[in-house]
Write an enzyme that holds these catalytic residues in place. Structure first.
Site, short mmCIF file in Angstrom:
data_model
loop_
_atom_site.label_atom_id
_atom_site.label_comp_id
_atom_site.label_asym_id
_atom_site.label_seq_id
_atom_site.Cartn_x
_atom_site.Cartn_y
_atom_site.Cartn_z
N SER A 59 -2.63 0.52 -4.22
CA SER A 59 -3.09 1.69 -3.46
C SER A 59 -4.43 2.22 -3.97
O SER A 59 -4.72 2.15 -5.16
CB SER A 59 -2.04 2.80 -3.57
OG SER A 59 -2.55 4.03 -3.11
N ALA A 60 -5.22 2.77 -3.04
CA ALA A 60 -6.49 3.41 -3.41
C ALA A 60 -6.26 4.80 -3.99
O ALA A 60 -7.14 5.38 -4.61
CB ALA A 60 -7.40 3.50 -2.18
N SER A 61 -5.07 5.34 -3.79
CA SER A 61 -4.78 6.72 -4.20
C SER A 61 -4.72 6.87 -5.72
O SER A 61 -4.05 6.08 -6.40
CB SER A 61 -3.44 7.17 -3.61
OG SER A 61 -3.06 8.41 -4.17
N ASP A 76 0.87 -1.16 0.00
CA ASP A 76 0.00 0.00 0.00
C ASP A 76 0.92 1.23 0.00
O ASP A 76 2.12 1.10 0.26
CB ASP A 76 -0.89 -0.03 1.25
CG ASP A 76 -1.82 1.17 1.33
OD1 ASP A 76 -2.33 1.60 0.28
OD2 ASP A 76 -2.03 1.68 2.44
N LEU A 77 0.38 2.41 -0.27
CA LEU A 77 1.21 3.61 -0.33
C LEU A 77 1.09 4.47 0.93
O LEU A 77 2.02 4.57 1.72
CB LEU A 77 0.83 4.44 -1.56
CG LEU A 77 1.60 5.73 -1.77
CD1 LEU A 77 3.07 5.47 -2.08
CD2 LEU A 77 0.97 6.55 -2.89
N ASP A 78 -0.09 5.06 1.13
CA ASP A 78 -0.29 5.98 2.25
C ASP A 78 -0.17 5.25 3.58
O ASP A 78 -0.88 4.28 3.82
CB ASP A 78 -1.69 6.63 2.16
CG ASP A 78 -1.85 7.45 0.89
OD1 ASP A 78 -0.83 7.74 0.25
OD2 ASP A 78 -2.99 7.80 0.55
N GLU A 83 0.16 -3.40 4.63
CA GLU A 83 -0.99 -2.50 4.75
C GLU A 83 -1.02 -1.82 6.11
O GLU A 83 -0.58 -2.39 7.11
CB GLU A 83 -2.29 -3.31 4.62
CG GLU A 83 -2.95 -3.20 3.27
CD GLU A 83 -3.56 -1.84 2.99
OE1 GLU A 83 -3.64 -0.99 3.89
OE2 GLU A 83 -3.96 -1.62 1.84
N THR A 130 1.07 10.26 3.81
CA THR A 130 0.34 11.39 3.22
C THR A 130 -0.97 11.65 3.96
O THR A 130 -1.72 12.54 3.59
CB THR A 130 0.04 11.13 1.72
OG1 THR A 130 -0.57 9.85 1.62
CG2 THR A 130 1.30 11.16 0.89
N LYS A 187 -8.89 6.26 6.30
CA LYS A 187 -7.72 5.58 5.72
C LYS A 187 -8.17 4.48 4.76
O LYS A 187 -8.98 3.63 5.12
CB LYS A 187 -6.86 4.95 6.83
CG LYS A 187 -5.86 5.92 7.43
CD LYS A 187 -4.92 5.18 8.36
CE LYS A 187 -3.85 6.09 8.92
NZ LYS A 187 -2.98 5.37 9.86
N GLY A 188 -7.64 4.49 3.56
CA GLY A 188 -7.95 3.45 2.58
C GLY A 188 -9.34 3.57 1.98
O GLY A 188 -9.79 2.70 1.25
N ASN A 247 -3.37 9.36 -6.96
CA ASN A 247 -2.16 10.17 -7.16
C ASN A 247 -0.88 9.36 -6.88
O ASN A 247 0.19 9.93 -6.73
CB ASN A 247 -2.20 11.38 -6.22
CG ASN A 247 -3.46 12.21 -6.45
OD1 ASN A 247 -3.70 12.68 -7.55
ND2 ASN A 247 -4.27 12.38 -5.41
N ARG A 285 -12.36 8.79 -2.19
CA ARG A 285 -12.68 10.20 -1.98
C ARG A 285 -14.19 10.42 -1.83
O ARG A 285 -14.64 11.16 -0.98
CB ARG A 285 -12.14 11.02 -3.15
CG ARG A 285 -11.81 12.47 -2.79
CD ARG A 285 -11.31 13.23 -4.00
NE ARG A 285 -10.25 12.54 -4.70
CZ ARG A 285 -9.93 12.74 -5.97
NH1 ARG A 285 -10.61 13.61 -6.68
NH2 ARG A 285 -8.94 12.09 -6.53
N LYS A 322 -11.12 -1.06 -1.19
CA LYS A 322 -10.87 -2.01 -0.10
C LYS A 322 -11.98 -1.81 0.94
O LYS A 322 -12.42 -0.69 1.13
CB LYS A 322 -9.51 -1.71 0.56
CG LYS A 322 -8.33 -1.78 -0.40
CD LYS A 322 -7.08 -1.16 0.23
CE LYS A 322 -5.95 -1.02 -0.77
NZ LYS A 322 -4.80 -0.30 -0.22
#
Length: 218
Positions: free
Chosen positions: A114-116, A9-11, A169, A17, A45-46, A118, A49, A145
């Site tokens: 990732s869900a992002s 995962d990223l964030d 995660e 972030t 989180k996750g 960006n 938007r 997710k």
């Protein structure tokens, strides 16, 4: 040596972030006269938007038009992007490069999950994009997710069976998604929050070479 699929995962896993999401959501909430706390931010989180804004509106007991809803989502993203445009390598969380380099050295395929929307921009800003064989982000999935879609696509791109994949995660929904996908879930964060993961570490400084070797071997 066995080849597994390692999915990150990223964030909150590679970079933090969440603080930028918080600042952007907080400003948006304030414009609607809604108090928005860090505790509430944790619950986003996750989460996509759209779902995040729906939650904020329900917490504030507010109803708005679809037109304003869309406008606010755009504004929130613009503000968030202005924060991440300033990011650099100093924002990478402790020992993430060490673990990524170790996996590359062991010729293990690596994907982002990732869900992002960006994610690619962020990886470029912190100079980590070259470490990944595949990138799956919010632009590639239709289900958020805890649906495992993002991880299943990543496994496919890495040419690995789900049961041969390991997911890192930091969110409850993300760990659930990894478990549903029949992957090994590794929680990065608090045991009390991520206890449903197969393994939990405070951060990557606790992940040893021996542990990485065990994951690959088993």
């Amino acid at each position: 040596m066995n080849k597994k699929g390692f999915i990150f995962d990223l964030d909150g896993v590679i970079v933090d972030t969440a603080k930028y999401h918080f600042l952007a959501w907080q400003r948006l909430a304030k414009s609607l006269d809604i108090d928005f706390t860090e505790e509430e931010n944790e619950q986003l989180k996750g989460v996509s938007r759209v779902k995040s804004l729906e939650k904020i509106l329900s917490w504030g007991n507010k109803t708005i038009s679809q037109e304003l809803f869309n406008e606010l989502m755009g504004k929130k993203n613009e503000e968030y992007l202005s924060y991440i445009a300033e990011m650099d390598e100093t924002e990478i969380l402790p020992d993430v490069p060490r673990v990524l380099d170790s996996l590359i050295e062991k010729e293990q395929p690596i994907s982002l999950g990732s869900a992002s929307k960006n994610a690619r921009v962020i990886l470029e800003r912190v100079d980590l994009k070259k470490h990944f064989d595949a990138i799956v982000d919010g632009n590639d999935v239709s289900k958020a997710k805890p649906d495992p879609e993002v991880f299943l696509i990543a496994a496919k791109l890495l040419n690995r069976k789900p049961e041969d994949c390991i997911v890192f995660e930091d969110s409850v929904a993300g760990v659930e998604a990894a478990n549903v996908a029949n992957m090994i879930s590794i929680g990065i964060g608090s045991e009390s929050v991520l206890g449903h993961a197969k393994y939990v570490f405070k951060d990557f400084t606790e992940i040893s070479e021996e542990f990485i070797n065990e994951l690959i071997k088993n």
